[in-house]
Write an enzyme that holds these catalytic residues in place. Sequence first.
Site: not given
Length: 430
Positions: A276-277, A318, A346-347, A375
Amino acid sequence: MHHFHYRDGTLHAEAVPLTTIAEAVGTPCYVYSSATLTRHVRAFADAFADLDARICFAMKANGNKAVLRLVTGLGAGVDVVSGGELALALAAGAPADRIVFSGVGKTEAELGAALQAGVHQINVESEPELEALDAVAQHLGVRAPVAIRVNPDVDAATHAKITTGKAENKFGIEWTSARAVFRRARTMDGIALKGVALHIGSQILDLAPFEAAFLRVRDLVALLRADGVAVERLDLGGGLGVPYHAGDETPPPPTAYAEVVRRTVGDLGCALTIEPGRAIAGNAGVLLSRVIYLKEGITRAFAIVDAAMNDLMRPALYDAWHDIRPVRAPSAGTETRLLDVVGPVCESGDTFARDRTLPPLVAGDLVAFMTAGAYGAVMANQYNGRPLVPEVLVDGDRFHVVRRRPSLDDLAALEDLPPWLLREWPCPRR
């Protein structure tokens, strides 16, 4: 369960107000709860207590040395996927004989480092890797402890970018080829074949894909033993999800997951590894950020915060959901409004949430992106010249910066000018 709750109108990490951390460390920053990490490690250990099982924390979810030190101190091992992770795990004090080395693209140098460190197991993912490992092990005069990862061709019913157990994925050896590869491995002088490994994906909210994959492994073990191949170990990977979106996601608890393991492969006489993480680290952390501006558009309203997609990539990568909570609890009856929560990069993809129902925010308010302990910091980068954010570990009423914020001088020091630019400055016109 986690340990981020409101006390006296302020969101706390355990007994520490997040306002205190923001004042001391600045924003944005990651904040981790020792109590939550501890609870989750123990929940997995208790769920598998009656089985010959080891819990190896998937370091790719959170690679901070302090986090690794904490979880390994509770008896967990570590699952690593690169030579860098191996080195960091060892530096954090993880015993080498509790480290599993996974990953689809290990180099010969990485394989050599793992063997020299004395890791518990190397999960081999392809025939070329098996050949390379055999050669490296023979050169070093050792035999490599190996589990061969198979691809069971099971749909984990998760996001396409984090499913790993279907036939078209890059991971593992195809189901139909597995027996021949095991027979080949058994003949290699540098390979000590130990067992079977698999991993079908991440953020899995339904136990059915696990059961289907484990039953396939059960069948494979029977076939391999009929071929005379000894199978001592089963590495079942990880993948159990966490509740990012309260009410919409209800992952099964470790006890239910363990029951599937027990029912499908628990009687095979194999030592088990569980990796598990996310399920350990996910809701053990938050990303703390501050509102810079409120921007009122014609059709939308924007809360522009000082965290960005380079700090927490999951929403951009995601379309992932993270609950966003104001650190100061709104008063009862406070009206809410729809806001887009965005960062300064700037996106247009630097958007954490669209049309999110939130209490009114003003410049200077602190907000917490919840369930950001997995993550998050490990995937961060320095796009737009933004230094990596600090990480803070809380334990009861105390906290410590476990990764500092690099200075702008630190960023510049990583680069070097070639000598001809130094000689020819300013640059001549062409």
